[in-house]
Design a protein around this motif. Structure first.
Motif, PDB file in Angstrom:
ATOM      1  N   PRO A 113       0.835  -1.215   0.000  1.00  0.00           N
ATOM      2  CA  PRO A 113       0.000   0.000   0.000  1.00  0.00           C
ATOM      3  C   PRO A 113       0.867   1.262   0.000  1.00  0.00           C
ATOM      4  CG  PRO A 113      -0.639  -1.516   1.779  1.00  0.00           C
ATOM      5  CD  PRO A 113       0.707  -1.948   1.264  1.00  0.00           C
ATOM      6  N   HIS A 122       9.467   6.601  -4.260  1.00  0.00           N
ATOM      7  CA  HIS A 122      10.923   6.761  -4.210  1.00  0.00           C
ATOM      8  C   HIS A 122      11.542   5.390  -3.943  1.00  0.00           C
ATOM      9  CE1 HIS A 122      10.314   6.452   0.079  1.00  0.00           C
ATOM     10  NE2 HIS A 122       9.540   7.525   0.067  1.00  0.00           N
ATOM     11  N   GLY A 164      12.628   3.985  -1.371  1.00  0.00           N
ATOM     12  CA  GLY A 164      12.089   3.267  -0.207  1.00  0.00           C
ATOM     13  C   GLY A 164      10.898   2.407  -0.619  1.00  0.00           C
ATOM     14  N   HIS A 165       9.957   3.008  -1.340  1.00  0.00           N
ATOM     15  CA  HIS A 165       8.790   2.245  -1.799  1.00  0.00           C
ATOM     16  C   HIS A 165       9.228   1.088  -2.709  1.00  0.00           C
ATOM     17  CE1 HIS A 165       6.870   6.403  -1.361  1.00  0.00           C
ATOM     18  NE2 HIS A 165       6.130   5.668  -0.564  1.00  0.00           N
ATOM     19  N   TYR A 203      -0.291  17.194  -1.401  1.00  0.00           N
ATOM     20  CA  TYR A 203       0.535  15.985  -1.355  1.00  0.00           C
ATOM     21  C   TYR A 203       0.975  15.654  -2.791  1.00  0.00           C
ATOM     22  CZ  TYR A 203       2.337  11.581   0.342  1.00  0.00           C
ATOM     23  OH  TYR A 203       3.197  10.558   0.686  1.00  0.00           O
ATOM     24  N   GLY A 238       6.731  -0.328   5.515  1.00  0.00           N
ATOM     25  CA  GLY A 238       8.051   0.153   5.887  1.00  0.00           C
ATOM     26  C   GLY A 238       8.156   0.470   7.374  1.00  0.00           C
ATOM     27  N   ASP A 275       7.512   4.155   8.932  1.00  0.00           N
ATOM     28  CA  ASP A 275       6.301   4.512   9.676  1.00  0.00           C
ATOM     29  C   ASP A 275       6.075   3.410  10.713  1.00  0.00           C
ATOM     30  OD1 ASP A 275       5.131   6.858   7.913  1.00  0.00           O
ATOM     31  OD2 ASP A 275       5.870   5.334   6.551  1.00  0.00           O
ATOM     32  N   VAL A 295      14.702   2.886   4.363  1.00  0.00           N
ATOM     33  CA  VAL A 295      15.704   3.200   3.336  1.00  0.00           C
ATOM     34  C   VAL A 295      16.062   4.679   3.480  1.00  0.00           C
ATOM     35  CG1 VAL A 295      16.174   3.231   0.855  1.00  0.00           C
ATOM     36  CG2 VAL A 295      14.734   1.433   1.835  1.00  0.00           C
TER      37      VAL A 295
END
Ligand code: AMP
Length: 284
Positions: free
Chosen positions: A33, A39, A41-42, A76, A152, A155, A181
Motif C-alpha cells: 500500500p 521513491h 524506499g517504496h 501531497y 516500511g 512509519d 531506506v
C-alpha cells in the motif's frame, strides 16, 4: 525507463477479476500500500513483496481520511505516470488506483478504530490519523485479498498498528516489515522530503543523528527522560519544532515502565518549517 507499462485498474470489479485469474493459476499475491510519489524506499518494499510472492499489487491512493483538514492532502505530491514507470522497473504486476468514489462510495460510514499501539506518539498530534490508516488498509486488504502485505519501518507506529489490526480482526494476511531506506546522509526517504527548501534539506539529517545519539545515551545508562530531553533540546536549538521524541517498547509501543527492558524503539516527529518529518530506530 522500462518499455513495459504496468497495468492500472481503477474499479474493484476489475481488480478482483485480475487477482482471481492469478489465484486460479496458483500464484501467491503480495500487496504494497502506498500514497504514490514513489521513491527508492517504496521500490525496495515492492522488491521484497515480489521476492516473497509471485504477483505484486501496489496500491496508489492518497487517503483523505488520514489527513486532518489543515494538513497537506491537497498539496501531497502526485505523479502517477512517473510512479508507473518506476514500478515497471521493479516488475510490479498491477497498480490498484481507485478514485475517491470507488474507495468511499456515497454512504460509506464504517471505520476501524485501533487503540493499543495507536495510542500516543502520532495520535497525540494527529488524533484521527490511525482511524484513517486502519480503515483504508483494512479495505485494501479485503479488496486485494493478498497473502502478504509489506510495510516500511519508516512509519513504525503504523506498522505496529497494522499488525495489531490484522491480529485483532483475524485477517489471513502476513504483515512483513521492511527496514527504513535512507539517503546517504541518513535522512529517511519520504515523499514529503520534496517540500524541504535547500537550507532545510541540509539540516534534516540531524533528526536521524539525534535518534542515534539518544539511543547510544540510553544504552550507556543515561535515564530515558534525560536522554530524550537532550535530544529534543538539540533539535529545537537547530530550528526544529519537536512534536515528540520518545522511547517505547518495540513490539507493543507501550510506554517504558522498566528501563532495563529491551528491545526498545526511539521515535521522533519534528517540523522543519512547513514540513513534518518522522523517523525511528531500534534501541538495542
Ligand atoms: P507512503 O506512500 O508514504 O504512505 O508509504 C507507503 C509505504 O512505504 C509505507 O509502508 C511506508 O512505511 C513505506 N516507506 C515510505 N518511506 C520509506 C522508506 N524510506 N523506507 C522504507 N519504507 C518506506
Amino acid at each position: 525507463m522500462s518499455p513495459r507499462q504496468v497495468k492500472v485498474v481503477r474499479s474493484l470489479a476489475q481488480l478482483r477479476e485480475v487477482v482471481r485469474g492469478w489465484r486460479g493459476a496458483g500464484d501467491r499475491v503480495g500487496l504494497v500500500p502506498t500514497m504514490g510519489a514513489l521513491h527508492e524506499g517504496h521500490l525496495s518494499l515492492v522488491r521484497l513483496a515480489k521476492a516473497k510472492s509471485g504477483r505484486t499489487v501496489v496500491s496508489i491512493f492518497v487517503n483523505p481520511t488520514q489527513f486532518a483538514p489543515h494538513e497537506d492532502f491537497t498539496r501531497y505530491p502526485r505523479d502517477e505516470a512517473g510512479d508507473r514507470a518506476k514500478l515497471a522497473s521493479v516488475d510490479c504486476d498491477l497498480v490498484w488506483a481507485p478514485d475517491l468514489a470507488e474507495m468511499y462510495p456515497t454512504g460509506h460510514a464504517t471505520s476501524v478504530v485501533p487503540k493499543g499501539a495507536a495510542e500516543g506518539l502520532e495520535s497525540a498530534h494527529r488524533p484521527s490519523f490511525f482511524v484513517g490508516v486502519a480503515t483504508v488498509c483494512t479495505k485494501l486488504f479485503t479488496q486485494v485479498a493478498p497473502d502478504l502485505a509489506v510495510f516500511g519501518e519508516k512509519d513504525y507506529q503504523q506498522l505496529c498498528v497494522i499488525r495489531q489490526v490484522v491480529r485483532d480482526l483475524d485477517l489471513p494476511i502476513e504483515i512483513v516489515g521492511h527496514p527504513t531506506v535512507r539517503e546517504s546522509d541518513g535522512l529517511a526517504m519520504s515523499s514529503r522530503n520534496a517540500y524541504l527548501t535547500g537550507e532545510e534539506r541540509a539540516l534534516a539529517p540531524l533528526i536521524h543523528q539525534v535518534l542515534l545519539e539518544t539511543a547510544a545515551s540510553v544504552l550507556d545508562g543515561v535515564r530515558i527522560q534525560e536522554a530524550t530531553r537532550r535530544g529534543r533540546d538539540r533539535l529545537a536549538a537547530a530550528g526544529f519544532r519537536v512534536d515528540y521524541l520518545e522511547l517505547r517498547e518495540a513490539g507493543t509501543l507501550a510506554p517504558v515502565e522498566d528501563e532495563s527492558k529491551r528491545p526498545l524503539r526511539a521515535l521522533v516527529a519534528a517540523w522543519l518549517g512547513k514540513t513534518r518529518l518522522i523517523d525511528n530506530i531500534a534501541v538495542s
